[in-house]
Structure formats: C-alpha cells, structure tokens
Enzyme design. Structure first.
Site, PDB file in Angstrom:
ATOM      1  N   HIS A  29       0.813  -1.218   0.000  1.00  0.00           N
ATOM      2  CA  HIS A  29       0.000   0.000   0.000  1.00  0.00           C
ATOM      3  C   HIS A  29       0.850   1.274   0.000  1.00  0.00           C
ATOM      4  O   HIS A  29       0.333   2.362  -0.250  1.00  0.00           O
ATOM      5  CB  HIS A  29      -1.000  -0.003   1.169  1.00  0.00           C
ATOM      6  CG  HIS A  29      -0.412   0.295   2.519  1.00  0.00           C
ATOM      7  ND1 HIS A  29      -0.041  -0.693   3.409  1.00  0.00           N
ATOM      8  CD2 HIS A  29      -0.142   1.465   3.143  1.00  0.00           C
ATOM      9  CE1 HIS A  29       0.413  -0.141   4.517  1.00  0.00           C
ATOM     10  NE2 HIS A  29       0.368   1.178   4.380  1.00  0.00           N
ATOM     11  N   ASP A  62       0.266  -7.659   1.547  1.00  0.00           N
ATOM     12  CA  ASP A  62       0.637  -6.239   1.635  1.00  0.00           C
ATOM     13  C   ASP A  62       2.154  -6.055   1.629  1.00  0.00           C
ATOM     14  O   ASP A  62       2.698  -5.196   2.323  1.00  0.00           O
ATOM     15  CB  ASP A  62       0.027  -5.573   2.867  1.00  0.00           C
ATOM     16  CG  ASP A  62       0.052  -4.047   2.776  1.00  0.00           C
ATOM     17  OD1 ASP A  62       0.156  -3.533   1.648  1.00  0.00           O
ATOM     18  OD2 ASP A  62      -0.002  -3.380   3.824  1.00  0.00           O
ATOM     19  N   GLY A 138       3.238   6.553   8.036  1.00  0.00           N
ATOM     20  CA  GLY A 138       4.600   6.804   7.574  1.00  0.00           C
ATOM     21  C   GLY A 138       5.554   5.712   8.005  1.00  0.00           C
ATOM     22  O   GLY A 138       6.620   5.527   7.421  1.00  0.00           O
ATOM     23  N   ASN A 139       5.182   4.964   9.071  1.00  0.00           N
ATOM     24  CA  ASN A 139       5.979   3.810   9.497  1.00  0.00           C
ATOM     25  C   ASN A 139       5.790   2.610   8.577  1.00  0.00           C
ATOM     26  O   ASN A 139       6.588   1.662   8.608  1.00  0.00           O
ATOM     27  CB  ASN A 139       5.599   3.375  10.913  1.00  0.00           C
ATOM     28  CG  ASN A 139       6.387   4.072  11.994  1.00  0.00           C
ATOM     29  OD1 ASN A 139       5.828   4.804  12.794  1.00  0.00           O
ATOM     30  ND2 ASN A 139       7.693   3.868  12.027  1.00  0.00           N
ATOM     31  N   SER A 140       4.724   2.608   7.783  1.00  0.00           N
ATOM     32  CA  SER A 140       4.408   1.444   6.953  1.00  0.00           C
ATOM     33  C   SER A 140       5.595   1.054   6.081  1.00  0.00           C
ATOM     34  O   SER A 140       6.166   1.890   5.376  1.00  0.00           O
ATOM     35  CB  SER A 140       3.204   1.735   6.064  1.00  0.00           C
ATOM     36  OG  SER A 140       2.026   1.834   6.817  1.00  0.00           O
ATOM     37  N   ALA A 157       0.438  -1.893   9.845  1.00  0.00           N
ATOM     38  CA  ALA A 157      -0.890  -1.350  10.132  1.00  0.00           C
ATOM     39  C   ALA A 157      -1.023  -1.029  11.608  1.00  0.00           C
ATOM     40  O   ALA A 157      -0.258  -1.512  12.448  1.00  0.00           O
ATOM     41  CB  ALA A 157      -1.969  -2.363   9.735  1.00  0.00           C
ATOM     42  N   ILE A 158      -2.021  -0.191  11.916  1.00  0.00           N
ATOM     43  CA  ILE A 158      -2.350   0.106  13.301  1.00  0.00           C
ATOM     44  C   ILE A 158      -3.859   0.026  13.476  1.00  0.00           C
ATOM     45  O   ILE A 158      -4.616   0.191  12.524  1.00  0.00           O
ATOM     46  CB  ILE A 158      -1.846   1.496  13.748  1.00  0.00           C
ATOM     47  CG1 ILE A 158      -2.438   2.604  12.853  1.00  0.00           C
ATOM     48  CG2 ILE A 158      -0.340   1.557  13.758  1.00  0.00           C
ATOM     49  CD1 ILE A 158      -2.068   4.011  13.287  1.00  0.00           C
ATOM     50  N   GLY A 196      -9.396 -25.314  -2.003  1.00  0.00           N
ATOM     51  CA  GLY A 196     -10.685 -25.290  -2.693  1.00  0.00           C
ATOM     52  C   GLY A 196     -11.871 -25.194  -1.767  1.00  0.00           C
ATOM     53  O   GLY A 196     -13.001 -25.502  -2.148  1.00  0.00           O
ATOM     54  N   ILE A 197     -11.619 -24.786  -0.511  1.00  0.00           N
ATOM     55  CA  ILE A 197     -12.713 -24.577   0.430  1.00  0.00           C
ATOM     56  C   ILE A 197     -12.542 -23.213   1.106  1.00  0.00           C
ATOM     57  O   ILE A 197     -11.452 -22.651   1.114  1.00  0.00           O
ATOM     58  CB  ILE A 197     -12.778 -25.673   1.519  1.00  0.00           C
ATOM     59  CG1 ILE A 197     -11.512 -25.630   2.400  1.00  0.00           C
ATOM     60  CG2 ILE A 197     -12.977 -27.047   0.901  1.00  0.00           C
ATOM     61  CD1 ILE A 197     -11.587 -26.514   3.611  1.00  0.00           C
TER      62      ILE A 197
END
Length: 224
Positions: A29, A62, A138-140, A157-158, A196-197
């Site tokens: 992201h 991500d 900005g830490n991402s 994320a947070i 497949g489940i």
C-alpha cells in the site's frame, strides 16, 4: 459543466534494504497507485526515475519489493529466525512516522498470529505480529527488529480510533516476508496453494447451534 481537476498525490512510507545489490522490501500500500517512486537511504543517498523499479507486489500480504541501481553495495538487514520470536520479546520499530525520518520506537511483541483484522490496507493473508512499539502513518514498510538488530517483521498497520498510535500495531512476520520477497524477486508474483474450500472458525455459538461436542477443527463454509 464541472471540469475535473488533476490532483497530484504524494505519500511517504518506509522500507528495508534486504540485499547488498539493492533489493528493498516495503508495504504494497506504500507503492500501489503511484507513478513515480523515490528512495532515500538513511545516509541521504537518493534514487529516483530509472534507478528505482518495482520488482513485484503482493496485495494479499501487503508486501512489495523494489530494486534500486546503486554504484556500491548497500548495507542489508540480517533476518531473524521466525521460530525464535516470542511474546514478550523486545521489539524496536524503525521508520518515518509523519515524515520524521529515521525514528526509532521501542516496545515488546504483544501477540503473535493476529488475523481477521478489518484493515484499510485490505490484506487477506494475515498472520501479524502485534506490538506496542509506536507505529504511526509513515511507518508502513519499516523494520520491526529484535535487540540484536535482526528483522522480525515489516510494520504494516495500526488499530486506532484517532489516527495515531494507541499501542496496537501490526507487522508482517519475517517468515512471510522472506517467502513473499523470494518469490517476487524470482518471478515477480506470488503463487499460493489452496484447498478449494472457504474455512470458518468454529465459534462457541456455531458449536451450540450445530450440536457439536467441542469447538475443534473448522467449518467448511463454502466449496470453491
């Protein structure tokens, strides 16, 4: 009639050098949807234009990998053994929160294996390290390291009611980071096996409704 206006959008994230020949891991992201990507190292060495390319992106975890063309070998971070990471270990987050470059915050590994989180980044493959080391916008893409300076995760994320850190941050664990980056570097994409489940945890409410003796196993919610 209204004339649509062109708008230039900028964003700042973090990244981690994972090999001396210029491969860098960050969050998907952080780079998704942008036409131009610039990389500035901690010593202020800058890369832009044709010297930076996106090697591959994996929205499901991500994770994304960049490659910079450097005239000299870069200093790469050592990777921790994923099996050695335990709840209560010291955790050090490094990144660029709110545009403040080279920021270090300290906490602990609060939990392992966090999943099912409704995050705006939208990764469907979740097995997060939870930490109370301060992680902010900005830490991402930045590093979460142990006290030996080894990478244990990529800050991603947070959970927050205010937009700032409240001590609940999540990082993609190093085992997933290594698996995904190896595949992206090798082929530019990630291929995963599937059964497949569509499985669903057996909650106490489901157990009672279906008359099950215990809540072990999973419920097959759908066959794909």
């Amino acid at each position: 009639p209204e004339v649509p206006l062109e708008r230039q959008q900028n964003a700042l994230g973090s990244g981690v050098v994972i090999s001396p020949d210029g491969y860098i891991v960050t969050n998907n992201h952080v780079v998704a949807g942008f036409d131009k990507i610039a990389v500035t190292l901690s010593d202020n060495t800058a890369f832009g234009g044709s010297t930076v390319k996106v090697v591959g992106r994996d929205p499901q975890s991500d994770i994304a990998v960049l490659k910079v063309e450097s005239k000299k070998p870069l200093t790469a971070i050592p990777l921790a053994n994923a099996d050695d990471v335990q709840v209560g270990d010291w955790a050090i987050a490094i990144g660029n929160p709110f545009g403040l470059s080279g920021t270090v915050t300290v906490g602990v590994v609060s939990a392992l294996g966090r999943s099912g989180l409704p995050l705006p980044e939208g990764p469907s493959y979740q097995d997060y390290i939870q930490t109370d080391a301060s992680i902010n916008p900005g830490n991402s893409g930045g590093a979460l390291v142990n006290i030996k300076g080894q990478l244990i995760g990529i800050n991603s994320a947070i959970r927050t009611p205010s937009g700032g850190s409240v001590g609940i941050g999540f990082a993609v664990p190093v085992g997933i980071v290594k698996s995904v980056t190896d595949q992206l570097i090798k082929s530019g994409k990630v291929v995963r096996g599937y059964m497949g489940i569509r499985p669903q945890p057996v909650t106490d409410a489901i157990r009672k409704a279906m008359g099950l003796p215990d809540d072990s196993g999973v419920l097959v919610a759908d066959v794909i």
